[in-house]
Design a protein around this motif. Structure first.
Motif, mmCIF file in Angstrom:
data_model
loop_
_atom_site.group_PDB
_atom_site.id
_atom_site.type_symbol
_atom_site.label_atom_id
_atom_site.label_comp_id
_atom_site.label_asym_id
_atom_site.label_seq_id
_atom_site.Cartn_x
_atom_site.Cartn_y
_atom_site.Cartn_z
ATOM 1 N N GLY A 65 137.978 29.324 136.588
ATOM 2 C CA GLY A 65 136.812 29.216 135.710
ATOM 3 C C GLY A 65 136.839 30.206 134.570
ATOM 4 N N PHE A 66 137.888 31.043 134.525
ATOM 5 C CA PHE A 66 137.999 32.078 133.488
ATOM 6 C C PHE A 66 139.342 31.975 132.770
ATOM 7 N N THR B 271 129.178 43.612 145.741
ATOM 8 C CA THR B 271 129.077 42.932 144.461
ATOM 9 C C THR B 271 129.819 41.605 144.534
ATOM 10 N N PRO B 272 129.169 40.477 144.241
ATOM 11 C CA PRO B 272 129.875 39.185 144.274
ATOM 12 C C PRO B 272 131.062 39.177 143.318
ATOM 13 N N LEU B 273 132.135 38.529 143.736
ATOM 14 C CA LEU B 273 133.340 38.495 142.910
ATOM 15 C C LEU B 273 133.075 37.809 141.575
ATOM 16 N N THR B 274 132.228 36.797 141.576
ATOM 17 C CA THR B 274 131.900 36.106 140.321
ATOM 18 C C THR B 274 131.259 37.057 139.325
ATOM 19 N N VAL B 275 130.394 37.934 139.813
ATOM 20 C CA VAL B 275 129.750 38.914 138.935
ATOM 21 C C VAL B 275 130.787 39.860 138.345
ATOM 22 N N LEU B 276 131.763 40.264 139.164
ATOM 23 C CA LEU B 276 132.826 41.139 138.663
ATOM 24 C C LEU B 276 133.655 40.434 137.590
ATOM 25 N N PHE B 277 133.937 39.140 137.805
ATOM 26 C CA PHE B 277 134.683 38.378 136.805
ATOM 27 C C PHE B 277 133.924 38.339 135.479
ATOM 28 N N PHE B 278 132.632 38.028 135.549
ATOM 29 C CA PHE B 278 131.830 37.986 134.328
ATOM 30 C C PHE B 278 131.762 39.358 133.670
ATOM 31 N N GLY B 279 131.583 40.393 134.494
ATOM 32 C CA GLY B 279 131.467 41.740 133.959
ATOM 33 C C GLY B 279 132.717 42.186 133.221
ATOM 34 N N VAL B 280 133.896 41.838 133.759
ATOM 35 C CA VAL B 280 135.153 42.257 133.144
ATOM 36 C C VAL B 280 135.513 41.373 131.954
ATOM 37 N N THR B 281 135.467 40.047 132.136
ATOM 38 C CA THR B 281 135.900 39.144 131.070
ATOM 39 C C THR B 281 134.937 39.118 129.888
ATOM 40 N N LEU B 282 133.661 39.402 130.118
ATOM 41 C CA LEU B 282 132.695 39.431 129.025
ATOM 42 C C LEU B 282 132.368 40.852 128.584
ATOM 43 N N TYR C 17 143.680 36.911 130.034
ATOM 44 C CA TYR C 17 142.808 36.526 131.147
ATOM 45 C C TYR C 17 143.516 36.648 132.486
ATOM 46 N N PHE C 18 144.816 36.376 132.521
ATOM 47 C CA PHE C 18 145.543 36.498 133.784
ATOM 48 C C PHE C 18 145.556 37.950 134.251
ATOM 49 N N THR C 19 145.821 38.866 133.336
ATOM 50 C CA THR C 19 145.826 40.289 133.687
ATOM 51 C C THR C 19 144.449 40.739 134.156
ATOM 52 N N LEU C 20 143.407 40.288 133.466
ATOM 53 C CA LEU C 20 142.046 40.651 133.862
ATOM 54 C C LEU C 20 141.720 40.092 135.249
ATOM 55 N N ALA C 21 142.198 38.873 135.533
ATOM 56 C CA ALA C 21 141.949 38.279 136.846
ATOM 57 C C ALA C 21 142.629 39.089 137.947
ATOM 58 N N VAL C 22 143.853 39.553 137.687
ATOM 59 C CA VAL C 22 144.565 40.385 138.661
ATOM 60 C C VAL C 22 143.803 41.680 138.905
ATOM 61 N N LEU C 23 143.316 42.299 137.839
ATOM 62 C CA LEU C 23 142.570 43.547 137.973
ATOM 63 C C LEU C 23 141.285 43.344 138.764
ATOM 64 N N VAL C 24 140.570 42.267 138.472
ATOM 65 C CA VAL C 24 139.304 42.007 139.169
ATOM 66 C C VAL C 24 139.555 41.722 140.643
ATOM 67 N N MET C 25 140.473 40.803 140.930
ATOM 68 C CA MET C 25 140.718 40.422 142.319
ATOM 69 C C MET C 25 141.335 41.558 143.115
ATOM 70 N N GLY C 26 142.293 42.283 142.496
ATOM 71 C CA GLY C 26 142.914 43.404 143.191
ATOM 72 C C GLY C 26 141.933 44.527 143.461
ATOM 73 N N GLY C 27 141.081 44.829 142.471
ATOM 74 C CA GLY C 27 140.073 45.864 142.660
ATOM 75 C C GLY C 27 139.059 45.491 143.713
ATOM 76 N N TYR C 28 138.634 44.231 143.691
ATOM 77 C CA TYR C 28 137.649 43.759 144.677
ATOM 78 C C TYR C 28 138.228 43.817 146.092
#
Length: 215
Positions: A162-163, A61-72, A84-95
């Motif tokens: 971008g988020f 799954t592209p990381l950009t798609v994960l960012f959109f999926g979580v933040t939206l 948004y910072f916490t969400l970014a950590v969760l997305v990047m750490g999970g990926y």
């Protein structure tokens, strides 16, 4: 130099933001990666299947798609408490956890099966065998790919800009909007990334030498 000296505060804020984002994402990625690799090497078929499924989904799954999926997606579900910072950590750490898992699993494959069998013959449980016998040896072999995973996290942190997360890429956007030359700003931001990646690479090379087995 004027771009750097006149905006030192912005550059420093962006650099610190990138470092914080990378460090927290790395800690989460290593924690989840160890959990996933425990599932992948588990003797229980259901656990192995679950671990393989999670890793396959994250890796493909592209990381950009994960960012959109979580933040939206999370706000649409009514889950809006995290910033948004916490969400970014969760997305990047999970990926990144999927790649950490695969790096550790490659290290596990270098450990002779006889050692695990010997540990079990001494009465050690599967968890004890993994924690005390397999993982310490697997970690030595996995240092280079783990270093690459952390370096990739540094590069991927630019997507967080971008988020609504302020980091080095956000600094570049801010300065360009203020009218500074794009090429000059890009060079300074790129230099900051190079310095950060060079430090991480040097740290993992030192760790690899320290953990190397004499032959």
């Amino acid at each position: 130099m004027e771009v750097l000296t006149d905006n030192a505060g912005l550059f420093w804020r962006g650099f610190v933001g990138t470092v914080q984002l990378t460090c927290l994402s790395t800690l989460l990625a290593f924690a989840l990666g160890m959990l996933l690799v425990s599932f992948r090497i588990s003797p229980v078929p259901l656990c192995r299947g679950l671990g393989a499924t999670v890793v396959t989904v994250l890796c493909n799954t592209p990381l950009t798609v994960l960012f959109f999926g979580v933040t939206l997606g999370l706000p649409m579900l009514g889950l809006t408490g995290a910033g948004y910072f916490t969400l970014a950590v969760l997305v990047m750490g999970g990926y990144a956890s999927a790649f950490v898992c695969e790096a550790l699993r490659s290290g596990v494959n270098t450990v002779e099966t006889g050692q695990a069998e010997a540990a079990r013959s001494l009465g050690m449980s599967t968890a004890q065998t993994a924690a005390l016998i397999v993982f310490p040896q697997a970690g030595r072999a996995a240092v280079p790919p783990l270093g690459n995973a952390v370096i990739t996290l540094v590069k991927n942190s630019a997507l967080a800009g971008g988020f609504s997360v302020y980091e080095l890429f956000s600094t570049e956007k801010t300065l360009v909007e203020r009218g500074y030359a794009v090429a000059v700003v890009f060079l300074w931001v790129a230099a900051a990334y190079v310095v950060l990646i060079a430090v991480i690479s040097a740290g993992f090379r030192l760790l690899e030498r320290r953990l190397a087995v004499p032959r």
